[in-house]
Scaffold this motif. Structure first.
Motif, PDB file in Angstrom:
ATOM      1  N   ILE A 119     -37.653  22.732  14.944  1.00 10.46           N
ATOM      2  CA  ILE A 119     -37.018  22.512  16.234  1.00 10.46           C
ATOM      3  C   ILE A 119     -35.505  22.424  16.023  1.00 10.46           C
ATOM      4  N   TYR A 120     -34.747  23.214  16.794  1.00 12.22           N
ATOM      5  CA  TYR A 120     -33.295  23.240  16.691  1.00 12.22           C
ATOM      6  C   TYR A 120     -32.666  22.798  18.005  1.00 12.22           C
ATOM      7  N   ASP A 121     -31.554  22.063  17.917  1.00 11.40           N
ATOM      8  CA  ASP A 121     -30.893  21.589  19.130  1.00 11.40           C
ATOM      9  C   ASP A 121     -30.050  22.695  19.759  1.00 11.40           C
ATOM     10  N   ARG A 122     -29.342  22.352  20.830  1.00 10.25           N
ATOM     11  CA  ARG A 122     -28.596  23.345  21.603  1.00 10.25           C
ATOM     12  C   ARG A 122     -27.422  23.941  20.830  1.00 10.25           C
ATOM     13  N   CYS A 123     -27.006  23.277  19.760  1.00  7.41           N
ATOM     14  CA  CYS A 123     -25.950  23.807  18.894  1.00  7.41           C
ATOM     15  C   CYS A 123     -26.519  24.485  17.657  1.00  7.41           C
ATOM     16  N   GLY A 124     -27.835  24.713  17.629  1.00  7.74           N
ATOM     17  CA  GLY A 124     -28.457  25.454  16.539  1.00  7.74           C
ATOM     18  C   GLY A 124     -28.706  24.654  15.282  1.00  7.74           C
ATOM     19  N   ARG A 125     -28.714  23.316  15.382  1.00  8.35           N
ATOM     20  CA  ARG A 125     -28.924  22.471  14.209  1.00  8.35           C
ATOM     21  C   ARG A 125     -30.365  21.968  14.159  1.00  8.35           C
ATOM     22  N   LEU A 126     -30.932  21.909  12.967  1.00  5.02           N
ATOM     23  CA  LEU A 126     -32.316  21.490  12.784  1.00  5.02           C
ATOM     24  C   LEU A 126     -32.469  20.008  13.087  1.00  5.02           C
ATOM     25  N   THR A 127     -33.377  19.694  14.012  1.00  2.00           N
ATOM     26  CA  THR A 127     -33.661  18.288  14.329  1.00  2.00           C
ATOM     27  C   THR A 127     -35.009  17.831  13.782  1.00  2.00           C
ATOM     28  N   PHE A 128     -35.997  18.713  13.786  1.00  3.89           N
ATOM     29  CA  PHE A 128     -37.321  18.367  13.263  1.00  3.89           C
ATOM     30  C   PHE A 128     -37.912  19.564  12.528  1.00  3.89           C
ATOM     31  N   HIS A 129     -38.535  19.300  11.394  1.00  3.86           N
ATOM     32  CA  HIS A 129     -39.331  20.291  10.673  1.00  3.86           C
ATOM     33  C   HIS A 129     -40.713  19.681  10.528  1.00  3.86           C
ATOM     34  N   ILE A 130     -41.652  20.127  11.351  1.00  6.91           N
ATOM     35  CA  ILE A 130     -42.971  19.498  11.450  1.00  6.91           C
ATOM     36  C   ILE A 130     -43.984  20.331  10.679  1.00  6.91           C
ATOM     37  N   ARG A 131     -44.631  19.703   9.718  1.00  7.03           N
ATOM     38  CA  ARG A 131     -45.572  20.388   8.841  1.00  7.03           C
ATOM     39  C   ARG A 131     -47.001  19.931   9.125  1.00  7.03           C
ATOM     40  N   LEU A 132     -47.947  20.630   8.497  1.00  7.33           N
ATOM     41  CA  LEU A 132     -49.348  20.232   8.589  1.00  7.33           C
ATOM     42  C   LEU A 132     -49.534  18.809   8.069  1.00  7.33           C
ATOM     43  N   PRO A 133     -50.440  18.033   8.648  1.00 10.33           N
ATOM     44  CA  PRO A 133     -51.270  18.356   9.813  1.00 10.33           C
ATOM     45  C   PRO A 133     -50.630  17.992  11.145  1.00 10.33           C
ATOM     46  N   LEU A 134     -49.415  17.419  11.126  1.00 10.73           N
ATOM     47  CA  LEU A 134     -48.784  16.979  12.371  1.00 10.73           C
ATOM     48  C   LEU A 134     -48.433  18.145  13.285  1.00 10.73           C
ATOM     49  N   SER A 135     -48.343  19.353  12.734  1.00 14.55           N
ATOM     50  CA  SER A 135     -47.937  20.493  13.545  1.00 14.55           C
ATOM     51  C   SER A 135     -49.077  21.081  14.371  1.00 14.55           C
ATOM     52  N   TYR A 136     -50.304  20.636  14.161  1.00 13.08           N
ATOM     53  CA  TYR A 136     -51.404  21.125  14.990  1.00 13.08           C
ATOM     54  C   TYR A 136     -51.109  20.777  16.438  1.00 13.08           C
ATOM     55  N   LEU A 137     -51.189  21.764  17.329  1.00 10.58           N
ATOM     56  CA  LEU A 137     -50.754  21.546  18.707  1.00 10.58           C
ATOM     57  C   LEU A 137     -51.717  20.705  19.532  1.00 10.58           C
ATOM     58  N   HIS A 138     -52.892  20.374  18.992  1.00 12.45           N
ATOM     59  CA  HIS A 138     -53.726  19.414  19.714  1.00 12.45           C
ATOM     60  C   HIS A 138     -53.269  17.987  19.446  1.00 12.45           C
ATOM     61  N   TYR A 139     -52.294  17.784  18.549  1.00 10.71           N
ATOM     62  CA  TYR A 139     -51.591  16.513  18.391  1.00 10.71           C
ATOM     63  C   TYR A 139     -50.312  16.561  19.230  1.00 10.71           C
ATOM     64  N   PRO A 140     -49.718  15.421  19.553  1.00 13.04           N
ATOM     65  CA  PRO A 140     -48.549  15.411  20.447  1.00 13.04           C
ATOM     66  C   PRO A 140     -47.202  15.510  19.741  1.00 13.04           C
ATOM     67  N   TYR A 141     -47.185  15.710  18.433  1.00 11.59           N
ATOM     68  CA  TYR A 141     -45.925  15.570  17.700  1.00 11.59           C
ATOM     69  C   TYR A 141     -44.928  16.696  17.978  1.00 11.59           C
ATOM     70  N   VAL A 142     -45.383  17.935  18.031  1.00 10.36           N
ATOM     71  CA  VAL A 142     -44.473  19.038  18.324  1.00 10.36           C
ATOM     72  C   VAL A 142     -43.890  18.870  19.719  1.00 10.36           C
ATOM     73  N   GLU A 143     -44.728  18.528  20.672  1.00 13.71           N
ATOM     74  CA  GLU A 143     -44.271  18.310  22.041  1.00 13.71           C
ATOM     75  C   GLU A 143     -43.217  17.211  22.103  1.00 13.71           C
ATOM     76  N   ALA A 144     -43.478  16.103  21.415  1.00 14.13           N
ATOM     77  CA  ALA A 144     -42.534  14.977  21.425  1.00 14.13           C
ATOM     78  C   ALA A 144     -41.208  15.373  20.796  1.00 14.13           C
ATOM     79  N   ALA A 145     -41.262  16.168  19.726  1.00 18.64           N
ATOM     80  CA  ALA A 145     -40.033  16.597  19.064  1.00 18.64           C
ATOM     81  C   ALA A 145     -39.210  17.497  19.975  1.00 18.64           C
TER      82      ALA A 145
END
Length: 216
Positions: free
Chosen positions: A136-162
């Protein structure tokens, strides 16, 4: 931002600190320069929050992840989170190249799927990424979150929250694009990161984390 989305994003931030404590961190920095042929996809996302998914076309669960990006995007747009750029980059392996049409078919309309060329530097390696990672990158193109397995599974809320956290908060500070961003309103409430049943309409078994050897 308030409620469960802020709490979950805070947990993600803690995980980021822990996972990168012994390495030189790339967070709050622009990504290393990468391209697909003559195109630089990140260059078109200035001023927008960018969601970059590293998905392997030869993995069935990755295809499900791609399909589930559609309901996630629609859910966020329904809550007023528009003007977000979504990008998928396929694995460089030979089998993933053969399966690229299926990944494009499963990906939501409007979300580009990029095919790496066999002789180019591997984008996944440039970004220190792996299968099913979401960056996930912010509006200035800087990395804010790098979400890896297993948190990146979209049936979890972590990607959405990030995404929500990056959309409303100038996490890395001093980004002028956040100057006129309106803070999240009460309509978001405390259930912002609830995962709807529709997002689980397609199921699958996670593939092995190990990537296939790239074909060059």
């Amino acid at each position: 931002m308030k409620g469960s989305s802020l709490f979950i994003a805070s947990l993600l931030g803690l995980l980021v600190v822990v996972s990168s404590a012994h390495n030189e961190t790339s967070f709050c920095k622009p990504p290393p320069r990468w391209s697909i042929g003559d195109e630089e996809p990140m260059g078109r996302s200035v001023g927008q929050v960018t969601v970059l998914a590293l998905l392997q076309a030869s993995c069935g669960f990755c295809l499900t992840q791609a399909a589930n990006m559609g309901p996630l995007r629609d859910k966020l747009e329904d809550r007023g989170l528009a003007n977000i750029s979504y990008i998928i980059v396929n694995d460089q392996s030979f089998l993933s190249k053969l399966m690229l049409p299926e990944l494009k078919r499963r990906a939501p309309a409007g979300i580009p799927v990029y095919e790496q060329l066999p002789n180019q530097e591997d984008v996944w390696e440039i970004l220190n990424g792996d299968k099913d990672d979401f960056l996930i990158y912010d509006r200035c193109g800087r990395l804010t979150f790098h979400i890896r397995l297993p948190l990146s599974y979209l049936h979890y809320p972590y990607v959405e929250a990030a995404i929500i956290s990056t959309y409303y908060e100038d996490y890395c500070q001093n980004c002028s694009f956040y100057a006129n961003i309106t803070k999240v309103n009460e309509t978001l409430g405390n259930n912002t990161t609830d995962v709807k049943t529709e997002q689980r309409s397609e199921t699958g078994t996670p593939c092995s984390r190990k990537r296939q050897k790239p074909w060059k």
